[in-house]
Scaffold this motif. Sequence first.
Motif, short mmCIF file in Angstrom:
data_model
loop_
_atom_site.label_atom_id
_atom_site.label_comp_id
_atom_site.label_asym_id
_atom_site.label_seq_id
_atom_site.Cartn_x
_atom_site.Cartn_y
_atom_site.Cartn_z
N LEU A 65 -5.30 1.41 -1.31
CA LEU A 65 -5.50 0.72 -2.59
C LEU A 65 -5.89 -0.72 -2.34
N ALA A 66 -5.14 -1.41 -1.50
CA ALA A 66 -5.38 -2.84 -1.28
C ALA A 66 -6.69 -3.10 -0.55
N ARG A 67 -7.09 -2.18 0.33
CA ARG A 67 -8.35 -2.37 1.07
C ARG A 67 -9.54 -2.51 0.12
N GLY A 68 -9.46 -1.81 -1.00
CA GLY A 68 -10.59 -1.83 -1.94
C GLY A 68 -10.46 -2.85 -3.04
N CYS A 69 -9.45 -3.74 -2.95
CA CYS A 69 -9.18 -4.68 -4.04
C CYS A 69 -9.11 -6.12 -3.53
N ASP A 70 -9.28 -7.04 -4.44
CA ASP A 70 -9.18 -8.46 -4.12
C ASP A 70 -7.79 -9.02 -4.40
N VAL A 71 -7.02 -8.32 -5.24
CA VAL A 71 -5.63 -8.65 -5.53
C VAL A 71 -4.96 -7.39 -6.04
N VAL A 72 -3.66 -7.26 -5.80
CA VAL A 72 -2.90 -6.10 -6.26
C VAL A 72 -1.71 -6.59 -7.06
N THR A 73 -1.46 -5.94 -8.19
CA THR A 73 -0.28 -6.24 -9.00
C THR A 73 0.45 -4.94 -9.29
N LEU A 74 1.44 -4.96 -10.17
CA LEU A 74 2.23 -3.76 -10.41
C LEU A 74 2.64 -3.67 -11.87
N GLU A 75 2.91 -2.42 -12.30
CA GLU A 75 3.42 -2.19 -13.64
C GLU A 75 4.73 -1.41 -13.63
N ILE A 76 5.27 -1.20 -12.43
CA ILE A 76 6.51 -0.45 -12.26
C ILE A 76 7.24 -1.00 -11.04
N GLU A 77 8.58 -0.97 -11.08
CA GLU A 77 9.35 -1.60 -10.02
C GLU A 77 9.64 -0.70 -8.83
N GLN A 78 9.34 0.59 -8.92
CA GLN A 78 9.81 1.53 -7.91
C GLN A 78 8.97 1.58 -6.63
N ILE A 79 8.14 0.58 -6.39
CA ILE A 79 7.29 0.57 -5.19
C ILE A 79 8.17 0.30 -3.97
N SER A 80 7.99 1.10 -2.92
CA SER A 80 8.83 0.93 -1.73
C SER A 80 8.45 -0.35 -0.98
N PRO A 81 9.40 -0.93 -0.24
CA PRO A 81 9.08 -2.12 0.57
C PRO A 81 7.97 -1.86 1.57
N GLU A 82 7.94 -0.64 2.12
CA GLU A 82 6.90 -0.30 3.10
C GLU A 82 5.51 -0.31 2.46
N SER A 83 5.43 0.21 1.22
CA SER A 83 4.14 0.21 0.52
C SER A 83 3.71 -1.21 0.17
N MET A 84 4.65 -2.03 -0.24
CA MET A 84 4.33 -3.43 -0.55
C MET A 84 3.85 -4.15 0.71
N ALA A 85 4.54 -3.92 1.83
CA ALA A 85 4.17 -4.59 3.08
C ALA A 85 2.79 -4.16 3.55
N MET A 86 2.51 -2.87 3.45
CA MET A 86 1.20 -2.38 3.89
C MET A 86 0.09 -2.95 3.01
N ALA A 87 0.30 -2.95 1.69
CA ALA A 87 -0.73 -3.46 0.80
C ALA A 87 -1.00 -4.94 1.06
N SER A 88 0.06 -5.70 1.34
CA SER A 88 -0.10 -7.14 1.53
C SER A 88 -0.87 -7.49 2.81
N ARG A 89 -1.07 -6.50 3.69
CA ARG A 89 -1.90 -6.75 4.88
C ARG A 89 -3.37 -6.88 4.53
N PHE A 90 -3.76 -6.34 3.37
CA PHE A 90 -5.18 -6.28 3.04
C PHE A 90 -5.56 -7.08 1.80
N ALA A 91 -4.60 -7.45 0.96
CA ALA A 91 -4.89 -8.23 -0.25
C ALA A 91 -3.61 -8.90 -0.73
N PRO A 92 -3.72 -10.00 -1.46
CA PRO A 92 -2.51 -10.60 -2.05
C PRO A 92 -1.85 -9.60 -3.00
#
Length: 384
Positions: A65-92
């Motif tokens: 998801l993050a590789r194809g985006c310039d920024v990532v946000t969320l609409e739900i709190e249930q995102i795992s820490p691992e998913s957040m960490a991986m996404a943050s490697r490719f976009a804010p």
Amino acid sequence: MSAILPGKTVGIFGGGQLGRMMAMAARSFGYKIHVLDPDPACPAAYVVDKVIEASWRDDWEAGNLARGCDVVTLEIEQISPESMAMASRFAPVRPGAQMLAIIQDKIEQKTWLQKMGFPVGPFRGVRSLEELSSAVMELGGDCFIKSARGGYDGRGQARMYPEEVSDGSIRDAWLAVGETDCVVEKAVDLEQEISVMVSRSPSGEVKVFPAAGNVHENQILVWSVIPAPIPHELDRQARQIGEALADTFQLEGLLAVEMFVTKDGKLLINELAPRPHNSYHQSERACVTGQFEQAIRAVCDLPLGDVSLVEPAAIVNLLGEVWLDEQGNERQPHFDAALAVPGVRLHLYEKLKPRRGRKMGHLSAVGATGDEAIARVREAKSRL
């Protein structure tokens, strides 16, 4: 900080109704939108450029998801820490993982709020049936029990009354919250419930919406109005709390702050949500800038929009019951009759299957006063 300008791509963890409405606001600015959601037919799917079908714990797809985006946000709190960490490697990722980790766990959230000096009612964090029993007794038996993780719209919750306290009732409550870590909150002498929405950009600009007044049944929001029917001084205090939270968290995005107003005029924080919120759906009509446009402005580091009140507005939620008769058979609501009420608009989420308690849409209305807006929107619902 440099702004992420229209024409770029915004990613959203979650394609529910909040993601859908954020996407619609972003589209009006010319952004492309990608979402990640376990349901390929999620409400946002009909208005976005791309849906990645994946769970909240799929860190590989979070990275995609993050590789194809310039920024990532969320609409739900249930995102795992691992998913957040991986996404943050490719976009804010905004809001960030550190803030989300505090809010995801209600024990951590309450403990953090207390430690930072924000007003909260008496509570206990418990991790076993024995601890739950002790906490209920310490809080006088009049309390709410909420699972520490997940759980919303009344799910993962139990209510305890002093006259009902027994080993059996405490065990039933433990089963009701899933036999898992939970927070036990002493019931407060409640006058009303309100919320405030605060936005903060990465550049540090902060805007706080007027407080909303909320009415719940069975822990599900029934209707909400902006402005809240509270004294000006209380609205000012609530907005100050929201701004202080945004600065303390170094928020990048939106933060909804649910609060109790006690009968002696005090404010106590109930819960936090780092995203758009049901109680601010009417902000698009009540305020110069609505919450969904503000969410996009904030995460893209654009100048935040004016949140001044234009005119009072209210919403009423439409749950699955509106589409179901007493036997559970589907029926067609009379939307034409509802829309005949002056000042009323209809907002449906394109959820394909109604279920009791499921949020399928909402009605909004404006009025010369908050009471008039509430009366109009409730009248419209009664006509369905």
